[in-house]
Motif scaffolding. Sequence first.
Motif, short mmCIF file in Angstrom:
data_model
loop_
_atom_site.label_atom_id
_atom_site.label_comp_id
_atom_site.label_asym_id
_atom_site.label_seq_id
_atom_site.Cartn_x
_atom_site.Cartn_y
_atom_site.Cartn_z
N GLN A 55 0.84 -1.20 0.00
CA GLN A 55 0.00 0.00 0.00
C GLN A 55 0.87 1.25 0.00
O GLN A 55 1.81 1.36 0.79
CB GLN A 55 -0.89 0.05 1.25
N PRO A 56 0.57 2.24 -0.85
CA PRO A 56 1.31 3.50 -0.80
C PRO A 56 0.99 4.28 0.45
O PRO A 56 -0.09 4.16 1.02
CB PRO A 56 0.85 4.23 -2.06
N VAL A 57 1.95 5.08 0.88
CA VAL A 57 1.82 5.88 2.10
C VAL A 57 2.16 7.33 1.78
O VAL A 57 3.15 7.61 1.11
CB VAL A 57 2.76 5.34 3.20
N ARG A 58 1.32 8.25 2.27
CA ARG A 58 1.57 9.68 2.10
C ARG A 58 2.29 10.21 3.33
O ARG A 58 1.92 9.90 4.47
CB ARG A 58 0.26 10.44 1.90
N LEU A 59 3.32 11.01 3.11
CA LEU A 59 4.11 11.59 4.19
C LEU A 59 3.86 13.09 4.26
O LEU A 59 3.87 13.78 3.24
CB LEU A 59 5.60 11.33 3.96
N ASP A 60 3.62 13.58 5.48
CA ASP A 60 3.42 15.01 5.69
C ASP A 60 4.19 15.46 6.92
O ASP A 60 4.46 14.66 7.83
CB ASP A 60 1.93 15.34 5.85
N TYR A 61 4.53 16.75 6.95
CA TYR A 61 5.35 17.31 8.03
C TYR A 61 4.75 18.61 8.52
O TYR A 61 4.27 19.44 7.73
CB TYR A 61 6.79 17.55 7.54
N GLU A 62 4.79 18.79 9.83
CA GLU A 62 4.36 20.03 10.47
C GLU A 62 5.38 20.38 11.55
O GLU A 62 6.06 19.51 12.09
CB GLU A 62 2.98 19.87 11.10
N ASN A 63 5.43 21.66 11.89
CA ASN A 63 6.33 22.12 12.94
C ASN A 63 5.54 22.93 13.96
O ASN A 63 4.69 23.74 13.61
CB ASN A 63 7.45 22.98 12.35
N PHE A 64 5.85 22.68 15.25
CA PHE A 64 5.14 23.35 16.33
C PHE A 64 6.15 23.87 17.36
O PHE A 64 7.21 23.26 17.56
CB PHE A 64 4.20 22.38 17.06
N SER A 65 5.80 24.96 18.02
CA SER A 65 6.51 25.29 19.25
C SER A 65 6.10 24.26 20.29
O SER A 65 5.09 23.55 20.14
CB SER A 65 6.13 26.69 19.73
N ILE A 66 6.87 24.14 21.37
CA ILE A 66 6.54 23.14 22.38
C ILE A 66 5.15 23.40 22.96
O ILE A 66 4.38 22.46 23.20
CB ILE A 66 7.61 23.09 23.49
N ASP A 67 4.79 24.65 23.17
CA ASP A 67 3.46 24.96 23.71
C ASP A 67 2.36 24.59 22.72
O ASP A 67 1.32 24.03 23.11
CB ASP A 67 3.36 26.44 24.08
N GLU A 68 2.59 24.89 21.44
CA GLU A 68 1.61 24.51 20.42
C GLU A 68 1.48 22.99 20.34
O GLU A 68 0.38 22.45 20.21
CB GLU A 68 2.03 25.07 19.06
N PHE A 69 2.62 22.31 20.42
CA PHE A 69 2.60 20.85 20.34
C PHE A 69 1.80 20.25 21.49
O PHE A 69 0.98 19.34 21.29
CB PHE A 69 4.03 20.31 20.35
N LEU A 70 2.04 20.72 22.69
CA LEU A 70 1.33 20.17 23.84
C LEU A 70 -0.17 20.42 23.73
O LEU A 70 -0.98 19.58 24.15
CB LEU A 70 1.87 20.80 25.13
N GLN A 71 -0.54 21.53 23.13
CA GLN A 71 -1.96 21.82 22.94
C GLN A 71 -2.56 20.93 21.86
O GLN A 71 -3.71 20.46 21.98
CB GLN A 71 -2.15 23.29 22.56
N GLU A 72 -1.80 20.64 20.80
CA GLU A 72 -2.31 19.85 19.69
C GLU A 72 -2.16 18.35 19.90
O GLU A 72 -2.76 17.56 19.17
CB GLU A 72 -1.56 20.24 18.40
#
Length: 437
Positions: A172-189
Amino acid sequence: MSARPRIIVRPKRIEDLQIIVSDAKKFPSPVRVIGANYSQTGCAAADNGTLVDLRSLNKVLEISDEWVRVQPGANLADVAARLEERGLQLPVNIELGNLSMGSAAFASTKDSSMPGESGQLAAYLVAARLVTPQGKSIVVNGKDPELLRVLRMSYGLLGIATELVFRVQPLQPVRLDYENFSIDEFLQEYPQLIRRNSAIKFYPLPFRSRVAVETRSHGADEPTSRSGIWRMRKSVLTNVLPAFGATMTDSVRLPGLKYFLIERFNNVMRATMDRAARGVVVYPTEWIQQLPQDSIRVRQSYTTWAFPEAEYPGVLRDYFTFCRDYYREHHYRANLMHMSHRLAQDKSSILSPSFDGPVVTLDPWSTRDHGWDDFLIEFNEFCSARHGIPLFNQTRKLTVEQVHKAFGERLNIFARLRQRQDPHDRMLNRYFAQFLV
């Protein structure tokens, strides 16, 4: 990890294994097995005993639409390539293509879990033929599910495999995506991120207070022509960054300047590659790579702890503080990267790190420079205090107390079963003897 065996044997026939195990005078205990020999700990050390190198027993024996039968010395990249020719894949595709299938069956190997799947390849071992510590040849399969559960991730303590059968599935093919967060944004998300219908991998950046997130998801898209970008990204992460880190460590003596240069170079290379690879669709076999012989042992080292999924955000925030405080006191920090994989709950092995529920790992990487081992000692204390679970083949500098705290009664159960299967400790080395008491 540095074994000092009295004898090293490289059998070319399955029949040789029974002779080796049965003749304790000629082949002294402990009898330990290696494949590619990429473990980060002393789990395969032969301790003045017999080291069995299985790399010559490397055939892919049979492929069906539901399973693949292999010899234990076959490596992951070769097996994956043969399966891809038939439109098939393993359920878990570890990036280290040099991984032997024996290690895949009997050690803890991980990749971020795709939806509905385990992130550990051993979970998909459905049968094994092995030579027991008494020198007998037996088959373990679904007819004895409890023994199979003990055999998975048993680290060669219950015998030497001669054949292994793994489940396979359609490619099966797989799609790769990337996002960047500050640590505070990451903890919220974070609560939303782990609920996504995808595999999740994190790249914590403690000295920038940021977290990069990689998601892998199944989709109807055909593989993109830009998949070469993905291969370039792999080369950067596994070759360029370690080479630069090692060069800076050897040539720049001022810690502040050294880590500034490493950090800036890593940031530029990672950001460029992440942007270029965003939205790429590949087959899972494309992130499997054959590394040059000895490249990991010479240029890269890492360690791994796993944490309950719900506790990971707090662990990560504390880890950022731990890294900064450690650097201020010791002028040292891991000079490559930090990674985290989300693993689904997996009860298929009694020693599974995600036996009690989903976990997220924390893996610092280094070029094995001066100060790395000292860092690991304090890092282990940090992780153990936060309900961390180590991996016997990947977590360096463990203490007996840390292991027993993490595994509790499961370790005692495994120790009793191991003793029953190997009453004369034919396969037991010093590394495991210290934990299985």
